[in-house]
Design an enzyme around this catalytic site. Structure first.
Site, PDB file in Angstrom:
ATOM      1  CB  SER A  14      -0.936   0.013   1.206  1.00 16.04           C
ATOM      2  OG  SER A  14      -1.564   1.265   1.322  1.00 16.04           O
ATOM      3  CE  LYS A  64      -9.465   0.446  -6.624  1.00 18.69           C
ATOM      4  NZ  LYS A  64      -8.729   1.170  -7.693  1.00 18.69           N
ATOM      5  CG  ASN A  85     -10.934   5.197  -5.615  1.00 19.73           C
ATOM      6  OD1 ASN A  85     -11.909   5.920  -5.822  1.00 19.73           O
ATOM      7  ND2 ASN A  85      -9.690   5.602  -5.799  1.00 19.73           N
ATOM      8  N   GLY A 129     -11.065  -5.469 -14.055  1.00 18.96           N
ATOM      9  CA  GLY A 129     -11.408  -5.266 -12.651  1.00 18.96           C
ATOM     10  C   GLY A 129     -11.901  -3.859 -12.369  1.00 18.96           C
ATOM     11  N   GLY A 130     -12.011  -3.528 -11.074  1.00 19.97           N
ATOM     12  CA  GLY A 130     -12.569  -2.245 -10.669  1.00 19.97           C
ATOM     13  C   GLY A 130     -11.826  -1.051 -11.233  1.00 19.97           C
ATOM     14  CE1 TYR A 208       2.669   1.753  -4.510  1.00 18.21           C
ATOM     15  CE2 TYR A 208       0.635   1.488  -5.730  1.00 18.21           C
ATOM     16  CZ  TYR A 208       1.336   1.403  -4.552  1.00 18.21           C
ATOM     17  OH  TYR A 208       0.710   0.951  -3.420  1.00 18.21           O
ATOM     18  N   GLY A 229       2.297   4.130 -12.375  1.00 14.02           N
ATOM     19  CA  GLY A 229       1.117   4.627 -11.682  1.00 14.02           C
ATOM     20  C   GLY A 229       1.375   5.544 -10.503  1.00 14.02           C
TER      21      GLY A 229
END
Length: 246
Positions: A14, A64, A85, A129-130, A208, A229
């Site tokens: 994260s 999400k 999100n 996906g989301g 990222y 990202g």
């Protein structure tokens, strides 16, 4: 002290907690940011109950879309995308309402915009996906026509086996929204005919960590412009802060 946080699974990768804790420290904001790693989206109910000082949450993989069923209301954009999100906690008297938003569109669009050229008219979105839904709408806003690529065949969706050099030539923007290549599986990459890429191509990876995935390395080796990202994350985090506080 106000409290904000992130729900998802797993959360070892994260970005959000470090970003917000630095922001709080730099700006003298009396708040904290907590990672809530949950194995089932239904555990959100427990988090809300046990943390009465929560003012907002971010939502990441894989919740999400699943989280929507537990919310009281959706922002128009989040409803249109079908993915959330950002959750804003709206407290009035003794009542609490959870409202879902999507800051990925703003983060993606603004981080991609500076790199677009007139030749970037069509895009491939790797994954369904989301996050891919926000990317789809962001590309539409930027006047780039998107097409989804998935492992399984669906309406208006290409499979990886159908991606030929000719399709790569026609789609000069390629966005990876899958976790392929994310730490610790850094040797993985989407299955594409990379040799068809040219210096007219723009490759954007929502990942990222690492800063340069195999997807981006392969693109760069054939002359493509590559973007990771990291800026998108910062922009969507700042957008989340606006949502929570305005």
């Amino acid at each position: 002290m106000k409290k904000y946080g992130l729900i998802g699974f797993p959360l070892g990768h994260s970005f959000s907690r470090g970003f917000f804790r630095r922001k709080f420290g730099d700006e003298g904001i009396d708040a904290d940011y907590i990672n809530f790693e949950i194995s089932d989206i239904c555990m959100l109910t427990d988090i809300v109950r046990d943390n009465p000082d929560l003012c907002g949450l971010n939502v990441t993989i894989p919740y999400k879309t699943q989280v929507i069923a537990l919310l009281d209301e959706l922002d128009n954009e989040a409803e249109q995308i079908g993915a959330v999100n950002v959750i804003k906690f709206i407290r009035r008297d003794d009542s609490l309402k959870l409202k879902g938003f999507n800051s990925d569109i703003a983060g993606f669009s603004e981080s991609l915009r500076p790199f677009l050229k007139p030749s970037h008219r069509k895009a491939l979105i790797l994954g369904t996906g989301g996050a891919s839904k926000a990317v789809f709408h962001g590309l539409k806003q930027l006047a780039v026509e998107p097409t989804f690529v998935s492992r399984s065949k669906r309406n208006d969706t290409l499979t990886y086996d159908e991606i030929t050099p000719q399709i790569i030539k026609q789609h000069t923007v390629i966005v990876n929204t899958t976790p392929l290549g994310m730490f610790p599986h850094t040797d993985e990459s989407p299955s594409l005919p990379y040799s068809a890429l040219t210096n007219e191509h723009l490759l954007f990876d929502l990942i990222y960590n690492p800063a340069e995935t195999q997807f981006l390395k392969k693109g760069k080796s054939f002359g493509a412009k590559t973007v990771n990202g990291s800026q998108m994350l910062e922009l969507q985090a700042l957008e989340a802060w606006k949502i929570w506080n305005y």
